[in-house]
Design a protein around this motif. Structure first.
Motif, PDB file in Angstrom:
ATOM      1  N   PRO A 162       0.775  -1.236   0.000  1.00 24.85           N
ATOM      2  CA  PRO A 162       0.000   0.000   0.000  1.00 24.85           C
ATOM      3  C   PRO A 162       0.809   1.290   0.000  1.00 24.85           C
ATOM      4  O   PRO A 162       0.247   2.369  -0.163  1.00 24.85           O
ATOM      5  CB  PRO A 162      -0.807  -0.121   1.298  1.00 24.85           C
ATOM      6  N   GLU A 163       2.129   1.197   0.145  1.00 24.97           N
ATOM      7  CA  GLU A 163       2.922   2.417   0.347  1.00 24.97           C
ATOM      8  C   GLU A 163       2.973   3.340  -0.859  1.00 24.97           C
ATOM      9  O   GLU A 163       3.327   4.511  -0.730  1.00 24.97           O
ATOM     10  CB  GLU A 163       4.349   2.052   0.787  1.00 24.97           C
ATOM     11  N   SER A 164       2.621   2.844  -2.048  1.00 27.05           N
ATOM     12  CA  SER A 164       2.641   3.713  -3.227  1.00 27.05           C
ATOM     13  C   SER A 164       1.239   4.127  -3.652  1.00 27.05           C
ATOM     14  O   SER A 164       1.049   4.648  -4.753  1.00 27.05           O
ATOM     15  CB  SER A 164       3.339   3.006  -4.406  1.00 27.05           C
TER      16      SER A 164
ATOM     17  N   VAL B  60      -4.345   8.060  -1.332  1.00 21.69           N
ATOM     18  CA  VAL B  60      -4.831   7.980   0.050  1.00 21.69           C
ATOM     19  C   VAL B  60      -3.750   8.292   1.083  1.00 21.69           C
ATOM     20  O   VAL B  60      -3.990   8.195   2.281  1.00 21.69           O
ATOM     21  CB  VAL B  60      -5.434   6.590   0.354  1.00 21.69           C
ATOM     22  N   LEU B  61      -2.545   8.648   0.627  1.00 20.57           N
ATOM     23  CA  LEU B  61      -1.419   8.771   1.546  1.00 20.57           C
ATOM     24  C   LEU B  61      -1.465  10.056   2.377  1.00 20.57           C
ATOM     25  O   LEU B  61      -0.997  11.111   1.968  1.00 20.57           O
ATOM     26  CB  LEU B  61      -0.087   8.688   0.783  1.00 20.57           C
TER      27      LEU B  61
ATOM     28  N   TYR C 127       0.385   7.530 -11.770  1.00 23.67           N
ATOM     29  CA  TYR C 127       0.910   8.655 -10.988  1.00 23.67           C
ATOM     30  C   TYR C 127       2.436   8.628 -10.850  1.00 23.67           C
ATOM     31  O   TYR C 127       2.989   9.212  -9.922  1.00 23.67           O
ATOM     32  CB  TYR C 127       0.270   8.700  -9.600  1.00 23.67           C
ATOM     33  N   ALA C 128       3.128   7.956 -11.762  1.00 24.09           N
ATOM     34  CA  ALA C 128       4.590   7.953 -11.715  1.00 24.09           C
ATOM     35  C   ALA C 128       5.135   9.370 -11.840  1.00 24.09           C
ATOM     36  O   ALA C 128       6.068   9.753 -11.126  1.00 24.09           O
ATOM     37  CB  ALA C 128       5.152   7.079 -12.827  1.00 24.09           C
ATOM     38  N   CYS C 129       4.552  10.167 -12.733  1.00 16.22           N
ATOM     39  CA  CYS C 129       5.047  11.533 -12.949  1.00 16.22           C
ATOM     40  C   CYS C 129       4.907  12.363 -11.679  1.00 16.22           C
ATOM     41  O   CYS C 129       5.818  13.110 -11.300  1.00 16.22           O
ATOM     42  CB  CYS C 129       4.314  12.186 -14.111  1.00 16.22           C
ATOM     43  N   ILE C 130       3.770  12.244 -10.998  1.00 16.12           N
ATOM     44  CA  ILE C 130       3.519  13.015  -9.782  1.00 16.12           C
ATOM     45  C   ILE C 130       4.443  12.583  -8.656  1.00 16.12           C
ATOM     46  O   ILE C 130       5.007  13.409  -7.929  1.00 16.12           O
ATOM     47  CB  ILE C 130       2.041  12.881  -9.368  1.00 16.12           C
ATOM     48  N   ASN C 131       4.630  11.280  -8.507  1.00 11.16           N
ATOM     49  CA  ASN C 131       5.474  10.782  -7.420  1.00 11.16           C
ATOM     50  C   ASN C 131       6.952  11.082  -7.628  1.00 11.16           C
ATOM     51  O   ASN C 131       7.691  11.308  -6.669  1.00 11.16           O
ATOM     52  CB  ASN C 131       5.282   9.268  -7.248  1.00 11.16           C
TER      53      ASN C 131
ATOM     54  N   LYS D 251      -1.820  15.035  -0.716  1.00 11.99           N
ATOM     55  CA  LYS D 251      -1.378  13.705  -0.309  1.00 11.99           C
ATOM     56  C   LYS D 251       0.154  13.625  -0.302  1.00 11.99           C
ATOM     57  O   LYS D 251       0.845  14.391  -0.978  1.00 11.99           O
ATOM     58  CB  LYS D 251      -1.933  12.644  -1.248  1.00 11.99           C
ATOM     59  N   ILE D 252       0.676  12.675   0.450  1.00  7.89           N
ATOM     60  CA  ILE D 252       2.121  12.462   0.548  1.00  7.89           C
ATOM     61  C   ILE D 252       2.609  11.712  -0.689  1.00  7.89           C
ATOM     62  O   ILE D 252       1.979  10.770  -1.152  1.00  7.89           O
ATOM     63  CB  ILE D 252       2.454  11.678   1.829  1.00  7.89           C
TER      64      ILE D 252
END
Length: 260
Positions: free
Chosen positions: A119-121, A125-126, A231-235, A250-251
């Protein structure tokens, strides 16, 4: 020793980490493993003794780029042994069943299927509170080490234990009503990316990390579709210049470095 093709679709990097460890486990059992990512448009695994698929769950389904790749193999993999490793955060609903049905159409024989909760990625919801609850759940529900899964699959191949595994039964869920609306076309409405030019440093990391090649770097990044909703680009954005309605506040997930 078997010659194995290992295919992976990864957005944030979590599934790439899983694939790296599965590969290590297979190699510990003496197998030769070649690694491929969906974005590289890999060839069909005709020349290999067996193959594996590592994939995440997006919107209760396997990612569409991976499904399209497998669709191009339909009817061509006559009884070739195959295994799958699926990772997910929320409810996967019937993602595993969908992948197995897709692979059956290629003619492959699926002899192993594993699942890992990661769930960490799950960026949408982070929040600090959610991360705490996730860590508490994981402490009570330890997940399998992907290296051990690779060793398990490697032993089966060495022993010739490739009896087909059973497909899971169809699971009815409240999400079942939403799944038909999450098509490759509709994703451009649900996953629209906003760019803050005041924060953007034009580093190009977003374009480099996009698994579908849908981001181009001109003066600033430009976003085309279809999008895989990963969401690779955002992360990966180092200045948080990218945002969407679902990730606002979100984190960000910072994936571990993986070298294959």
């Amino acid at each position: 020793m078997s010659k194995i093709a290992l295919y992976c679709f990864s957005g944030t990097g979590n599934t790439r980490l899983v694939a790296q460890k599965v590969k290590k486990g297979l190699e510990l059992e003496g197998h030769e493993v070649n690694y491929f990512e969906t974005r590289d448009k890999p060839t069909i695994p005709m020349e290999y003794d067996s193959f594996g698929i590592c994939f995440p769950v997006y919107d209760w389904s396997p990612p569409w780029p991976l499904r399209e790749l497998i669709k191009s193999w339909h009817g061509l993999l006559n009884d070739k042994p195959c295994f799958i490793v699926m990772d997910y955060a929320g409810d996967p609903v019937n993602a595993r069943l969908k992948m197995m049905e897709d692979l059956e159409k290629t003619g492959a024989r699926i002899f192993h299927a594993s699942e890992i909760v990661m769930p960490e990625s799950w960026t949408v919801v982070l929040t600090p509170k959610k991360i705490q609850s996730m860590n508490e759940w994981l402490s009570k529900n330890p997940q399998p080490d992907p290296t051990d899964l690779g060793i398990e699959v490697g032993k089966k191949l060495k022993n010739g234990d490739t009896t087909p595994t059973k497909k899971p039964k169809y699971k009815f869920s409240s999400y079942s009503f939403l799944i038909p609306f999450y098509t490759k076309t509709s994703l451009k409405m649900f996953y629209r990316i906003d760019l803050d030019k005041g924060k953007c440093v034009k580093c190009g990391i977003c374009a480099e990390k996009c698994p579908t090649g849908s981001i181009k770097l001109n003066s600033y990044p430009s976003f085309s579709y279809p999008c895989a909703s990963c969401y690779a680009c955002i992360n990966h954005c180092p200045t948080q210049a990218l945002e969407s309605w679902a990730t606002r506040g979100k984190i960000r997930y910072k994936p571990k470095r993986v070298d294959l």
